[in-house]
Design an enzyme around this catalytic site. Structure first.
Site, mmCIF file in Angstrom:
data_model
loop_
_atom_site.group_PDB
_atom_site.id
_atom_site.type_symbol
_atom_site.label_atom_id
_atom_site.label_comp_id
_atom_site.label_asym_id
_atom_site.label_seq_id
_atom_site.Cartn_x
_atom_site.Cartn_y
_atom_site.Cartn_z
ATOM 1 N N GLN A 4 124.713 61.162 38.552
ATOM 2 C CA GLN A 4 125.306 61.534 37.260
ATOM 3 C C GLN A 4 124.636 62.787 36.703
ATOM 4 O OE1 GLN A 4 128.025 59.741 36.426
ATOM 5 N NE2 GLN A 4 127.486 58.655 38.297
ATOM 6 N N ARG B 261 132.699 54.579 35.293
ATOM 7 C CA ARG B 261 131.389 55.106 34.901
ATOM 8 C C ARG B 261 131.149 54.924 33.410
ATOM 9 N NH1 ARG B 261 131.247 60.470 38.908
ATOM 10 N NH2 ARG B 261 130.397 59.309 40.687
ATOM 11 N N TYR C 102 125.173 51.608 40.570
ATOM 12 C CA TYR C 102 126.540 51.682 41.090
ATOM 13 C C TYR C 102 127.404 52.650 40.282
ATOM 14 C CZ TYR C 102 127.426 47.511 38.024
ATOM 15 O OH TYR C 102 127.514 46.598 37.015
ATOM 16 N N GLU C 103 128.579 52.947 40.847
ATOM 17 C CA GLU C 103 129.483 53.992 40.350
ATOM 18 C C GLU C 103 128.794 55.359 40.310
ATOM 19 O OE1 GLU C 103 132.291 53.020 40.461
ATOM 20 O OE2 GLU C 103 132.046 50.873 40.201
ATOM 21 N N GLY C 104 127.910 55.585 41.262
ATOM 22 C CA GLY C 104 127.140 56.826 41.308
ATOM 23 C C GLY C 104 125.825 56.628 40.603
#
Length: 586
Positions: free
Chosen positions: A445, A295, A438-440
């Site tokens: 977040q 992230r 991506y990655e949340g």
């Protein structure tokens, strides 16, 4: 494609003057490192990014990746550039010395990673995920797995992936369905399908190590029933070298808006052999070791794209002649003035510059606390970890939100030319758009920040983070500016305490505005600090540029906080008021 130049003057200022890296390293017992070495690493990393990686960016976007007979082929030159990257030790920068790594401080590696993102975001992605896989294996794998795989991952001889998402399970991993059946030899048989897998297959290395989330037969429902497995593309023979092909394969390549030179695969695991990493049913915690690193690295993608777009836009604005500046003729020997003299063009350039340099300072502050967390114990370690946890969603979401804004402004400065592919500006915007997803997603977040890190935090991540920023304010020499910075930091802190009392619905409704509000406030504090520090610099151009950019940020960008604050404090009821056909009147 706009030419890329490593921002070495800014890195020099941040490393030597603002962070005072020599003092940091001495306090952490890292006597073998100093600012001189850090700047040499950064300079050489910039050369690699500029000379080797950047020239591949445009052609990589044009060629894209291909899937031929179950094997992904990446664009011309990508594999060779990676081999050069590995041969020169760049992949091993942060690796454990015990496994062939260099053990460099994060404050040396982070600038190199930013520059690689500026040069070629698609190319950087594979190395980024490998670094994250190294962390997961280092922290959670058995000694036996480390002995077999870690040295090759650290060096980059093999690459790593992260396999979370499934067609029915995106952000909600409780719906994950991939299965892991115990085998008699202590391994597990992995069956299932994963989507959106970055570098799931490629032609760079002779093995790929997949980190895969799956469920054991006795797994409880929900996220508490997920385990993590190491699943290699090729099983190792008795000599530890790739042998038999494992029962996994890429079934498709995603057709994407951007990062076309990065192979994003649909991966099928058809009874593939894998090994448990960590304890059973604790896979999500293990995977978060990868995800939290990734992230922050994704935040650097937003920063890198923003810098590349700013450089391209600035060069164009200095060369493009159009009309005369409203403040008077600026280039009397030319038929018109360069558009850089137009106030509105200056507004866009300064917005790019202020956001980029502010985010770079935030990234280097994050790197500082990564160094502290990795090289200290007790309260210093715990405080650093708390700061990192609080700042991670801000770095990921704010840097990518503003990265998209900056690349959009880059196109706008070029006018119609910015929309044409040959100039390269539109590719930057297409490529960086994925970083918000991506990655949340950035919405996830925001929920993480306002939820786990603020309203449901049982410690004091907020207070510890405030104290870290307060140290920067206390070190300022200009008394008036120090008071203004302190007032801004306190206003953010008091507002955050108010947000801390939100109900679950209010928090969900105000999450994105709170993250943006926090990002702009924290960058404001950083700009006060940088301008104050730069005033002592022996580089008069940098000193003047920092102060004037700080003034612009405070007058033109910081006021955005008022709108975000008003929105996040507004009742959540308006968000949920529309029902049924009230959305579309059908």
């Amino acid at each position: 494609m706009p030419a890329y130049t490593p921002p070495l003057a800014d890195f020099t200022f941040l490393v030597k003057d603002w962070l005072n890296i020599d003092s940091l390293y001495q306090s952490l017992g890292l006597e073998e490192f100093d600012a001189e070495l850090a700047l040499e690493v950064i300079e050489q990393g910039g050369k690699f990014a500029t000379d080797v990686v950047a020239p591949l960016n445009r052609e990589g976007d044009e060629q894209g990746c291909k899937l031929n007979n179950g094997q992904v082929v990446t664009p011309d030159g990508f594999a060779a550039a990676y081999q050069s990257y590995v041969d020169n030790g760049w992949n091993a920068m942060l690796g454990d010395i015990e496994y062939g790594g260099q053990g460099l401080p994060y404050s040396m590696a982070v600038p190199v990673h930013e520059m690689l993102n500026s040069a070629n975001l698609s190319w950087r992605l594979t190395t980024m995920l490998t670094e994250s896989a190294v962390l997961a294996v280092t922290k959670h794998a058995s000694d036996e797995l480390k002995a077999l795989y870690l040295e090759k991952l650290v060096s980059g001889q093999w690459t790593g992936t992260m396999n979370l998402t499934e067609p029915q399970a995106g952000s909600d991993l409780s719906l994950l369905a991939t299965k892991a059946e115990p085998a008699e030899d202590g391994s597990y048989i992995i069956t299932g399908s994963k989507i959106f897998i970055t570098a799931g297959d490629h032609d760079w290395t002779d093995n790929i190590i997949h980190m895969v989330l799956a469920r054991l037969p006795d797994a409880p429902a929900g996220v508490k029933g997920i385990s993590l497995f190491l699943v290699p593309k090729f099983l190792l023979d008795d000599n530890g070298t790739p042998g038999e092909r494992n029962a996994l394969s890429p079934s498709a390549l995603e057709k994407k808006m951007g990062i076309k030179a990065s192979p994003t695969c649909v991966m099928n695991f058809d009874g593939a052999k894998g090994w448990l990493v960590g304890e059973p049913h604790c896979g999500l915690a293990c995977m978060f070791t990868m995800m939290n690193d990734a992230r922050f690295q994704v935040g650097l993608e937003g920063l890198g794209a923003s810098e590349a777009s700013f450089q391209g836009a600035l060069t164009y604005a200095r060369e493009r002649l159009q009309s005369r500046a409203p403040q008077g003729v600026q280039q009397p020997d030319s038929k018109a003035d360069a558009i850089v003299y137009q106030p509105d063009i200056a507004r866009m350039l300064l917005t790019q510059k202020a956001l980029t340099e502010g985010n770079r300072a935030l990234a280097m502050l994050y790197a500082k606390y990564m160094d502290i967390a990795h090289n200290s114990s007790g309260k210093a370690h715990d405080d650093a970890e708390a700061i990192l946890q609080f700042l991670t969603p801000i770095c990921k979401a704010f840097m990518t939100d503003t990265g998209l804004e900056s690349t959009s402004l880059g196109i706008q400065i070029f006018g119609g030319h910015g929309y044409i592919r040959e100039w390269g500006m539109e590719q930057l915007m297409r490529d960086v758009r994925i970083a918000m997803l991506y990655e949340g997603t950035n919405g996830i977040q925001s929920l993480d920040l306002i939820g786990r890190k603020l309203t449901r935090d049982r410690g004091d991540m907020l207070g510890v983070t405030r104290n870290a920023l307060a140290e920067l304010v206390e070190a300022m020499a200009d008394g008036e500016a120090q008071q203004q910075a302190s007032a801004l930091l306190n206003e953010w802190y008091q507002t955050s305490l108010q947000v801390k009392t939100f109900s679950a619905v209010e928090a969900a409704g105000g999450a994105c505005d709170y993250l943006a509000y926090s990002g702009y406030c924290l960058l404001g504090v950083l700009w006060y600090s940088m301008a104050d520090c730069a005033a002592q610099s022996d580089n008069p151009v940098l000193a003047a540029g920092k102060q004037k950019t700080c003034d612009f940020y405070l007058q033109r960008i910081l006021p955005r906080t008022s709108a975000h604050k008003a929105a996040m404090l507004a009742p959540a009821a308006t968000l949920l008021a529309l029902q049924g056909s009230e959305f579309d009147y059908l």
